[in-house]
Scaffold this active site. Structure first.
Site, PDB file in Angstrom:
ATOM      1  N   GLY A 164       0.793  -1.227   0.000  1.00 19.63           N
ATOM      2  CA  GLY A 164       0.000   0.000   0.000  1.00 19.63           C
ATOM      3  C   GLY A 164       0.823   1.273   0.000  1.00 19.63           C
TER       4      GLY A 164
ATOM      5  NE  ARG B 201      -8.584 -11.018  -8.182  1.00 21.24           N
ATOM      6  CZ  ARG B 201      -8.429 -12.221  -8.700  1.00 21.24           C
ATOM      7  NH1 ARG B 201      -7.272 -12.833  -8.662  1.00 21.24           N
ATOM      8  NH2 ARG B 201      -9.453 -12.846  -9.259  1.00 21.24           N
TER       9      ARG B 201
ATOM     10  CG  LEU C 247     -11.134  -4.565 -11.232  1.00 20.54           C
ATOM     11  CD1 LEU C 247     -11.096  -3.065 -11.025  1.00 20.54           C
ATOM     12  CD2 LEU C 247     -11.677  -5.283 -10.006  1.00 20.54           C
TER      13      LEU C 247
ATOM     14  CG  HIS D 296       0.489   0.316 -16.130  1.00 20.47           C
ATOM     15  ND1 HIS D 296       0.281  -0.997 -15.800  1.00 20.47           N
ATOM     16  CD2 HIS D 296       1.358   0.330 -17.176  1.00 20.47           C
ATOM     17  CE1 HIS D 296       0.985  -1.766 -16.623  1.00 20.47           C
ATOM     18  NE2 HIS D 296       1.646  -0.981 -17.466  1.00 20.47           N
TER      19      HIS D 296
ATOM     20  CB  THR E 205     -11.610   1.614 -20.226  1.00 19.34           C
ATOM     21  OG1 THR E 205     -10.395   1.043 -20.720  1.00 19.34           O
ATOM     22  CG2 THR E 205     -11.528   3.129 -20.227  1.00 19.34           C
TER      23      THR E 205
ATOM     24  CD  GLN F 141       9.202  11.297 -10.242  1.00 20.84           C
ATOM     25  OE1 GLN F 141       8.336  12.095 -10.593  1.00 20.84           O
ATOM     26  NE2 GLN F 141      10.179  11.620  -9.409  1.00 20.84           N
TER      27      GLN F 141
END
Length: 190
Positions: A8, A91, A93, A109, A141, A173
């Site tokens: 996390g 996961r 989705l 990402h 998306t 970053q």
């Protein structure tokens, strides 16, 4: 609402920035809860220590991805979030889940999208001879890692870099741009 699967670190960066910048007072926004698909995710302990509600919902307890995503959506909806932030939530989705939160579901990402969607991004950037790599915050998306880009940061690929050394610079970053992207999103909602 922030979803995690592990340490996390991006969630913690968002929480710390929200506290330092007093998002509750300035933007009427707070991290309502942190949810993980792994009960032993280290990030849950951090969130609890910060007084944030936490939940764990193991994907292994469900017969299908759709069943897990339905239960996940029910857990999220209890908090009525304006934004659902994927911060190392490992996961993929379902389209139905993504549609439910369309326009308010974001992810980070570790590449300069549209390059290197999917996994092993740092090694793939090194193998391709890239001079720069980086990180992207994007809307989610139903197509993996191709949603509208909200923010990006680039880092150089240095001679002798390994996937691990490059990942460390990219992660630094991540901790800058993810809170910035979340702040921009919630500011636009206000």
């Amino acid at each position: 609402m922030i979803l995690i699967s592990g340490s996390g670190s991006n969630m913690a960066a968002i929480v710390r920035t929200a506290q330092q910048e007093d998002w509750a007072r300035r933007h009427g926004a707070r991290v309502a809860a942190v949810l993980s698909n792994k009960a032993d995710a280290a990030g849950l302990a951090f969130a609890r220590a910060e007084g944030i509600a936490t939940e764990a919902l193991s994907h292994k307890a469900f017969d299908s991805r759709e069943a897990f995503d339905t239960a996940l959506a029910q857990a999220i909806d209890r908090y009525q979030p304006s934004l659902v932030v994927l911060a190392g939530f490992m996961r993929i989705l379902t389209p139905g889940f993504v549609a439910r939160y369309a326009g308010r579901l974001i992810n980070i990402h570790p590449s300069l999208l549209p390059a290197f969607t999917g996994l092993n991004t740092h090694q793939r950037a090194i193998d391709a001879g890239c001079k720069v790599a980086g990180v992207t915050v994007h809307q989610v998306t139903d197509e993996l890692d191709v949603g509208p880009i909200l923010d990006q940061a680039a880092v150089p690929v240095l001679p002798g870099d390994t996937a691990e050394t490059l990942a460390a610079r990219v992660q630094a970053q991540e901790h800058v741009i993810y809170p910035r992207a979340v702040r921009a999103f919630i500011t636009a909602l206000a």
